[in-house]
Design an enzyme around this catalytic site. Sequence first.
Site, PDB file in Angstrom:
ATOM      1  N   SER A 135      -0.595   8.091   0.723  1.00 55.72           N
ATOM      2  CA  SER A 135      -1.242   7.007   1.454  1.00 55.72           C
ATOM      3  C   SER A 135      -0.944   7.194   2.934  1.00 55.72           C
ATOM      4  CB  SER A 135      -0.664   5.664   0.992  1.00 55.72           C
ATOM      5  OG  SER A 135      -1.119   4.649   1.843  1.00 55.72           O
ATOM      6  N   LYS A 161      -5.345   8.975   0.584  1.00 54.70           N
ATOM      7  CA  LYS A 161      -5.778   7.572   0.711  1.00 54.70           C
ATOM      8  C   LYS A 161      -5.592   7.182   2.162  1.00 54.70           C
ATOM      9  CE  LYS A 161      -3.430   3.284  -0.553  1.00 54.70           C
ATOM     10  NZ  LYS A 161      -2.794   2.530  -1.661  1.00 54.70           N
ATOM     11  N   LYS A 163      -5.688   4.185   5.070  1.00 52.09           N
ATOM     12  CA  LYS A 163      -5.723   2.752   5.369  1.00 52.09           C
ATOM     13  C   LYS A 163      -6.914   2.526   6.300  1.00 52.09           C
ATOM     14  CE  LYS A 163      -2.095   1.461   3.213  1.00 52.09           C
ATOM     15  NZ  LYS A 163      -2.212   0.536   2.083  1.00 52.09           N
ATOM     16  N   ASP A 188      -8.120   2.194   1.563  1.00 57.14           N
ATOM     17  CA  ASP A 188      -7.441   0.949   1.195  1.00 57.14           C
ATOM     18  C   ASP A 188      -7.536  -0.005   2.373  1.00 57.14           C
ATOM     19  OD1 ASP A 188      -4.047   0.092   0.073  1.00 57.14           O
ATOM     20  OD2 ASP A 188      -5.872  -1.095   0.343  1.00 57.14           O
ATOM     21  N   GLU A 213     -10.188   0.315  -2.035  1.00 57.97           N
ATOM     22  CA  GLU A 213      -9.171  -0.599  -2.561  1.00 57.97           C
ATOM     23  C   GLU A 213      -9.179  -1.936  -1.832  1.00 57.97           C
ATOM     24  OE1 GLU A 213      -5.339   1.744  -2.640  1.00 57.97           O
ATOM     25  OE2 GLU A 213      -4.725  -0.074  -3.678  1.00 57.97           O
ATOM     26  N   ASP A 238      -5.946  -4.388  -6.163  1.00 60.96           N
ATOM     27  CA  ASP A 238      -4.495  -4.220  -5.998  1.00 60.96           C
ATOM     28  C   ASP A 238      -3.914  -5.626  -5.898  1.00 60.96           C
ATOM     29  OD1 ASP A 238      -2.557  -2.498  -3.366  1.00 60.96           O
ATOM     30  OD2 ASP A 238      -1.963  -3.936  -4.886  1.00 60.96           O
ATOM     31  N   LYS A 262       0.982  -1.839  -9.782  1.00 63.46           N
ATOM     32  CA  LYS A 262       2.268  -1.753  -9.086  1.00 63.46           C
ATOM     33  C   LYS A 262       3.220  -2.622  -9.887  1.00 63.46           C
ATOM     34  CE  LYS A 262       0.394  -1.373  -4.413  1.00 63.46           C
ATOM     35  NZ  LYS A 262       0.207  -2.122  -3.145  1.00 63.46           N
ATOM     36  N   GLY A 290       2.106   2.177  -4.807  1.00 66.86           N
ATOM     37  CA  GLY A 290       3.461   2.196  -4.244  1.00 66.86           C
ATOM     38  C   GLY A 290       3.644   1.087  -3.227  1.00 66.86           C
TER      39      GLY A 290
HETATM   40  O1  LIG Z   1       3.552   5.432  -0.901  1.00 63.77           O
HETATM   41  C1  LIG Z   1       3.887   4.231  -0.874  1.00 63.77           C
HETATM   42  O2  LIG Z   1       4.836   3.746  -1.491  1.00 63.77           O
HETATM   43  C2  LIG Z   1       3.034   3.291  -0.059  1.00 63.77           C
HETATM   44  C3  LIG Z   1       1.652   3.259  -0.614  1.00 63.77           C
HETATM   45  C4  LIG Z   1       0.874   2.214   0.145  1.00 63.77           C
HETATM   46  O3  LIG Z   1       0.085   2.505   1.001  1.00 63.77           O
HETATM   47  N1  LIG Z   1       1.165   0.934  -0.151  1.00 63.77           N
HETATM   48  C5  LIG Z   1       0.456  -0.103   0.547  1.00 63.77           C
HETATM   49  C6  LIG Z   1      -0.547  -0.736  -0.322  1.00 63.77           C
HETATM   50  O4  LIG Z   1      -1.131  -1.730   0.088  1.00 63.77           O
HETATM   51  O5  LIG Z   1      -0.804  -0.190  -1.384  1.00 63.77           O
HETATM   52  C7  LIG Z   1       1.471  -1.023   1.146  1.00 63.77           C
HETATM   53  C8  LIG Z   1       2.037  -0.630   2.328  1.00 63.77           C
HETATM   54  C9  LIG Z   1       3.011  -1.420   2.919  1.00 63.77           C
HETATM   55  C10 LIG Z   1       3.440  -2.586   2.294  1.00 63.77           C
HETATM   56  C11 LIG Z   1       2.864  -2.960   1.074  1.00 63.77           C
HETATM   57  C12 LIG Z   1       1.865  -2.148   0.515  1.00 63.77           C
END
Ligand SMILES: O=C(O)CCC(=O)N[C@@H](C(=O)O)c1ccccc1
Length: 369
Positions: A135, A161, A163, A188, A213, A238, A262, A290
Amino acid sequence: VRLSSIDIRLISLTLVRPFETSFGRMDARVVPLVRMEADGVEGWGEIVADDQPLFSAETITTARHVLVDCFIPALLSRPLSSVEDVAAALRRFKGHQMAKAGLELAFMDLAARSRDLSIRTAIGGTRDRVPVGVSLGIEKTIPTLVDQVLAHVAQGYQRIKLKVKPGWDVDVVRAVRDAYPTGLLSVDANTAYTLADAEHLRQLDAFDLLMIEQPLAHDDMVDHAALQRGLRTDICLDESIVHARAAAHALALGSCRLINIKIGRVGGYTEALGIHDTCQAHGAPVWCGGMLECGIGRAHNLALASLPNFSLPGDISASKRYWARDVITKPFEVAADGTVEVPTGPGIGVDIDHAFLDEITIEQRQFRA
Ligand SMILES: O=C(O)CCC(=O)N[C@@H](C(=O)O)c1ccccc1
């Protein structure tokens, strides 16, 4: 078992590189850990809440409150023979899925260890290695992001992925697609859009994305269904999927075609396994999301992602992507084929680096039966 103690421990970790999403930028995290002990066996869980309610309504403070005032007393006062018993003991308390997950994870680790089983074996996992993606956060410039994409593809990650948010979306995806023409690519939005953006988001259909997402509100299903009817690209939910019932409703309403599980968001193993099974029954693939976990949460994610319907690469990056040093002795690594090994030792199957854990601990409280 009868638990003899439950500990809450807050550790402080600094990210190797700031991570920016549509709802903010992170340089460091305080990670709440849960430790349980029974008959000399210990188990560890992680709570994925942050210090502000930006991803969901939970925070470290709300988690500490419900653990201390409600959940820990409920669990220390009765025998528990399975993670379902933990869920049953906490069911009368509304919400607080992330706090509940920390307890279910610690219990699952303890229970599997006491049976000398890996969690993967205990829950019926079938994979020795799981495919993983990465991500990538919002960067200052598009070229910087393209460099990040190519660097992580070179490391073997099977899916990229990105953001996105208004002002950092279509042009960004187009530039990345130019540099990464055929690989698995998803975006996402972390709830950054509304239905009024439907026309704008339809432009993303041009880039053969694996999914979009959570484009809309964190607690929405109806508007996502309306948006999905006008999009070729699969919507993946999510934040909206807070337990198995929500997954069933989202699939029934057509709010999404994929679900990101998650374990920390949905309340732990009981709900995560329920979502996995519900999606499998509906033919909807799932993947493991994650929450910037440390090695303890990451180990639980790997066990979960070894289940058969986790058919898409998850957000389970190598430890070094986020942490210069992880709280486990052997950091997780991504192999050249873009997979990570599922631990085979008892419980979470990793060893905790207790010296380092003590060094970064900023708060610790123990509750005894
Ligand atoms: O690789 C990881 O653990 C992060 C994956 C990721 O982008 N998580 C995002 C999400 O919205 O899914 C997230 C980031 C920061 C805080 C919460 C969620």
